[in-house]
Write a protein that holds these residues in place. Structure first.
Motif, mmCIF file in Angstrom:
data_model
loop_
_atom_site.group_PDB
_atom_site.id
_atom_site.type_symbol
_atom_site.label_atom_id
_atom_site.label_comp_id
_atom_site.label_asym_id
_atom_site.label_seq_id
_atom_site.Cartn_x
_atom_site.Cartn_y
_atom_site.Cartn_z
ATOM 1 N N PHE A 52 75.728 16.173 -15.741
ATOM 2 C CA PHE A 52 74.510 16.056 -16.541
ATOM 3 C C PHE A 52 73.290 15.823 -15.651
ATOM 4 N N ILE A 53 73.473 15.053 -14.592
ATOM 5 C CA ILE A 53 72.367 14.841 -13.649
ATOM 6 C C ILE A 53 71.993 16.172 -12.996
ATOM 7 N N TRP A 54 72.981 16.957 -12.598
ATOM 8 C CA TRP A 54 72.701 18.258 -11.998
ATOM 9 C C TRP A 54 72.035 19.211 -12.990
ATOM 10 N N ILE A 55 72.425 19.133 -14.254
ATOM 11 C CA ILE A 55 71.760 19.955 -15.279
ATOM 12 C C ILE A 55 70.286 19.574 -15.358
ATOM 13 N N GLY A 56 69.995 18.272 -15.360
ATOM 14 C CA GLY A 56 68.610 17.809 -15.391
ATOM 15 C C GLY A 56 67.833 18.264 -14.169
ATOM 16 N N ILE A 57 68.456 18.188 -13.006
ATOM 17 C CA ILE A 57 67.796 18.638 -11.778
ATOM 18 C C ILE A 57 67.558 20.148 -11.828
ATOM 19 N N PHE A 58 68.525 20.897 -12.358
ATOM 20 C CA PHE A 58 68.360 22.344 -12.502
ATOM 21 C C PHE A 58 67.179 22.665 -13.416
ATOM 22 N N VAL A 59 67.085 21.971 -14.561
ATOM 23 C CA VAL A 59 65.980 22.198 -15.499
ATOM 24 C C VAL A 59 64.645 21.913 -14.815
ATOM 25 N N LEU A 60 64.567 20.805 -14.089
ATOM 26 C CA LEU A 60 63.332 20.470 -13.370
ATOM 27 C C LEU A 60 63.024 21.496 -12.283
ATOM 28 N N GLY A 61 64.038 21.865 -11.508
ATOM 29 C CA GLY A 61 63.820 22.805 -10.409
ATOM 30 C C GLY A 61 63.410 24.187 -10.884
ATOM 31 N N LEU A 62 64.122 24.722 -11.855
ATOM 32 C CA LEU A 62 63.793 26.055 -12.375
ATOM 33 C C LEU A 62 62.387 26.088 -12.930
ATOM 34 N N ASN A 63 62.069 25.118 -13.774
ATOM 35 C CA ASN A 63 60.745 25.108 -14.379
ATOM 36 C C ASN A 63 59.662 24.746 -13.373
ATOM 37 N N GLY A 64 59.987 23.915 -12.390
ATOM 38 C CA GLY A 64 59.025 23.625 -11.329
ATOM 39 C C GLY A 64 58.654 24.878 -10.555
ATOM 40 N N LEU A 65 59.653 25.687 -10.226
ATOM 41 C CA LEU A 65 59.376 26.954 -9.529
ATOM 42 C C LEU A 65 58.527 27.899 -10.377
ATOM 43 N N ILE A 66 58.878 28.001 -11.642
ATOM 44 C CA ILE A 66 58.123 28.889 -12.537
ATOM 45 C C ILE A 66 56.679 28.439 -12.636
ATOM 46 N N TYR A 67 56.463 27.133 -12.824
ATOM 47 C CA TYR A 67 55.097 26.643 -12.986
ATOM 48 C C TYR A 67 54.309 26.658 -11.684
ATOM 49 N N CYS A 68 54.956 26.516 -10.556
ATOM 50 C CA CYS A 68 54.256 26.682 -9.274
ATOM 51 C C CYS A 68 53.746 28.111 -9.140
ATOM 52 N N GLN A 69 54.595 29.064 -9.501
ATOM 53 C CA GLN A 69 54.182 30.468 -9.450
ATOM 54 C C GLN A 69 53.070 30.752 -10.465
ATOM 55 N N LEU A 70 53.190 30.184 -11.637
ATOM 56 C CA LEU A 70 52.163 30.371 -12.667
ATOM 57 C C LEU A 70 50.838 29.775 -12.221
ATOM 58 N N TRP A 71 50.889 28.610 -11.578
ATOM 59 C CA TRP A 71 49.672 27.963 -11.068
ATOM 60 C C TRP A 71 49.039 28.818 -9.975
ATOM 61 N N ALA A 72 49.864 29.345 -9.079
ATOM 62 C CA ALA A 72 49.348 30.199 -8.004
ATOM 63 C C ALA A 72 48.713 31.458 -8.586
ATOM 64 N N LYS A 73 49.343 32.038 -9.582
ATOM 65 C CA LYS A 73 48.792 33.227 -10.249
ATOM 66 C C LYS A 73 47.441 32.900 -10.873
ATOM 67 N N HIS A 74 47.359 31.747 -11.533
ATOM 68 C CA HIS A 74 46.117 31.317 -12.154
ATOM 69 C C HIS A 74 45.018 31.109 -11.115
ATOM 70 N N ARG A 75 45.369 30.500 -9.978
ATOM 71 C CA ARG A 75 44.383 30.268 -8.909
ATOM 72 C C ARG A 75 43.894 31.583 -8.318
ATOM 73 N N ARG A 76 44.808 32.545 -8.151
ATOM 74 C CA ARG A 76 44.398 33.863 -7.628
ATOM 75 C C ARG A 76 43.432 34.550 -8.583
ATOM 76 N N GLN A 77 43.704 34.440 -9.879
ATOM 77 C CA GLN A 77 42.819 35.054 -10.868
ATOM 78 C C GLN A 77 41.453 34.417 -10.866
ATOM 79 N N LEU A 78 41.383 33.107 -10.673
ATOM 80 C CA LEU A 78 40.091 32.420 -10.605
ATOM 81 C C LEU A 78 39.321 32.848 -9.358
ATOM 82 N N GLY A 79 40.037 33.134 -8.282
ATOM 83 C CA GLY A 79 39.382 33.532 -7.045
ATOM 84 C C GLY A 79 38.826 34.953 -7.093
ATOM 85 N N ASN A 80 39.273 35.760 -8.049
ATOM 86 C CA ASN A 80 38.825 37.139 -8.152
ATOM 87 C C ASN A 80 37.483 37.273 -8.866
ATOM 88 N N PHE A 81 36.952 36.176 -9.393
ATOM 89 C CA PHE A 81 35.683 36.284 -10.113
ATOM 90 C C PHE A 81 34.520 36.094 -9.214
#
Length: 130
Positions: free
Chosen positions: A101-130
Protein backbone atom coordinates in the motif's frame (compact mmCIF):
# COMPACT_ATOMS: atom_id res chain seq x y z
CA UNK A 1 -32.02 -5.90 -2.70
CA UNK A 2 -32.00 -2.09 -2.64
CA UNK A 3 -28.99 -2.00 -0.30
CA UNK A 4 -27.06 -4.35 -2.58
CA UNK A 5 -27.80 -2.13 -5.59
CA UNK A 6 -26.73 0.93 -3.60
CA UNK A 7 -23.54 -0.86 -2.49
CA UNK A 8 -22.78 -1.77 -6.11
CA UNK A 9 -23.33 1.87 -7.07
CA UNK A 10 -20.86 2.95 -4.37
CA UNK A 11 -18.33 0.44 -5.77
CA UNK A 12 -18.86 1.94 -9.25
CA UNK A 13 -18.28 5.42 -7.81
CA UNK A 14 -15.22 4.17 -5.94
CA UNK A 15 -13.77 2.58 -9.09
CA UNK A 16 -14.43 5.78 -11.05
CA UNK A 17 -12.66 7.77 -8.34
CA UNK A 18 -9.64 5.45 -8.41
CA UNK A 19 -9.46 5.64 -12.22
CA UNK A 20 -9.67 9.44 -12.02
CA UNK A 21 -6.80 9.47 -9.53
CA UNK A 22 -4.61 7.29 -11.73
CA UNK A 23 -5.46 8.83 -15.11
CA UNK A 24 -6.70 12.30 -14.14
CA UNK A 25 -3.28 13.83 -14.73
CA UNK A 26 -3.55 12.84 -18.37
CA UNK A 27 -6.98 14.46 -18.51
CA UNK A 28 -5.52 17.60 -16.93
CA UNK A 29 -2.97 17.65 -19.74
CA UNK A 30 -5.88 18.13 -22.14
CA UNK A 31 -8.03 20.28 -19.82
CA UNK A 32 -5.64 22.09 -17.44
CA UNK A 33 -8.39 23.49 -15.20
CA UNK A 34 -9.22 19.92 -14.21
CA UNK A 35 -5.99 19.97 -12.19
CA UNK A 36 -7.80 21.97 -9.48
CA UNK A 37 -9.95 18.89 -8.87
CA UNK A 38 -7.38 16.22 -9.62
CA UNK A 39 -4.47 17.41 -7.44
CA UNK A 40 -6.43 17.21 -4.15
CA UNK A 41 -7.83 13.81 -5.11
CA UNK A 42 -4.49 12.20 -5.89
CA UNK A 43 -2.96 13.71 -2.74
CA UNK A 44 -5.88 12.33 -0.71
CA UNK A 45 -5.46 8.84 -2.16
CA UNK A 46 -1.69 8.86 -1.75
CA UNK A 47 -2.21 9.87 1.88
CA UNK A 48 -4.74 7.10 2.41
CA UNK A 49 -2.36 4.51 0.98
CA UNK A 50 0.81 5.71 2.68
CA UNK A 51 -0.74 6.41 6.09
CA UNK A 52 -2.89 3.28 6.13
CA UNK A 53 -6.24 5.05 6.34
CA UNK A 54 -9.44 3.65 4.89
CA UNK A 55 -11.48 5.53 2.30
CA UNK A 56 -14.90 6.65 3.56
CA UNK A 57 -16.47 5.04 0.49
CA UNK A 58 -15.28 1.68 1.81
CA UNK A 59 -17.14 2.23 5.09
CA UNK A 60 -20.28 3.27 3.19
CA UNK A 61 -20.12 0.24 0.93
CA UNK A 62 -19.53 -2.17 3.82
CA UNK A 63 -22.46 -0.68 5.71
CA UNK A 64 -24.77 -1.07 2.71
CA UNK A 65 -23.60 -4.66 2.10
CA UNK A 66 -24.23 -5.55 5.75
CA UNK A 67 -27.75 -4.11 5.54
CA UNK A 68 -28.48 -5.94 2.29
CA UNK A 69 -27.26 -9.39 3.33
CA UNK A 70 -30.77 -10.84 3.48
CA UNK A 71 -31.40 -11.58 -0.20
CA UNK A 72 -30.23 -11.83 -3.78
CA UNK A 73 -27.43 -13.84 -5.29
CA UNK A 74 -24.56 -15.07 -3.17
CA UNK A 75 -22.01 -13.24 -5.31
CA UNK A 76 -22.71 -10.35 -7.67
CA UNK A 77 -20.71 -9.32 -10.73
CA UNK A 78 -19.40 -6.32 -8.84
CA UNK A 79 -18.39 -8.40 -5.82
CA UNK A 80 -16.71 -11.02 -7.97
CA UNK A 81 -14.87 -8.91 -10.58
CA UNK A 82 -14.60 -5.28 -9.44
CA UNK A 83 -14.03 -5.55 -5.69
CA UNK A 84 -10.71 -7.41 -6.12
CA UNK A 85 -9.52 -4.52 -8.30
CA UNK A 86 -10.26 -2.03 -5.53
CA UNK A 87 -9.18 -4.23 -2.64
CA UNK A 88 -6.12 -6.25 -3.75
CA UNK A 89 -6.07 -8.19 -0.49
CA UNK A 90 -9.04 -10.11 -1.94
CA UNK A 91 -6.73 -11.38 -4.70
CA UNK A 92 -4.09 -12.44 -2.18
CA UNK A 93 -5.88 -14.46 0.52
CA UNK A 94 -2.64 -14.73 2.51
CA UNK A 95 -2.67 -10.98 2.91
CA UNK A 96 -1.56 -7.88 1.09
CA UNK A 97 1.33 -6.47 3.07
CA UNK A 98 1.35 -2.89 4.33
CA UNK A 99 4.44 -2.13 2.25
CA UNK A 100 2.44 -2.75 -0.94
CA UNK A 101 0.00 0.00 0.00
CA UNK A 102 2.90 2.35 0.71
CA UNK A 103 4.34 1.58 -2.73
CA UNK A 104 0.93 2.20 -4.32
CA UNK A 105 0.85 5.62 -2.63
CA UNK A 106 4.38 6.38 -3.81
CA UNK A 107 3.44 5.29 -7.34
CA UNK A 108 0.39 7.60 -7.33
CA UNK A 109 2.54 10.51 -6.13
CA UNK A 110 5.36 9.76 -8.57
CA UNK A 111 3.19 9.29 -11.65
CA UNK A 112 1.16 12.40 -11.01
CA UNK A 113 4.24 14.37 -9.99
CA UNK A 114 5.83 13.59 -13.35
CA UNK A 115 2.67 14.50 -15.23
CA UNK A 116 2.27 17.80 -13.40
CA UNK A 117 5.95 18.70 -13.81
CA UNK A 118 5.53 18.24 -17.55
CA UNK A 119 2.26 20.18 -17.51
CA UNK A 120 3.94 23.02 -15.59
CA UNK A 121 6.84 23.09 -18.05
CA UNK A 122 4.39 23.17 -20.97
CA UNK A 123 2.53 26.05 -19.33
CA UNK A 124 5.78 27.98 -18.75
CA UNK A 125 6.83 27.49 -22.39
CA UNK A 126 3.47 28.81 -23.56
CA UNK A 127 3.82 31.89 -21.36
CA UNK A 128 7.28 32.51 -22.80
CA UNK A 129 5.93 32.53 -26.36
CA UNK A 130 3.93 35.72 -25.82
Amino acid sequence: MLYRVMADAVVGLHLSFVLFVVFGGFLAWRWPRLAWLHVPTFLWVAGIEILGWICPLTYLENNLRARGAAGGYADSFVEHYILPLLYPELLFPGGFSRSWFIWIGIFVLGLNGLIYCQLWAKHRRQLGNF
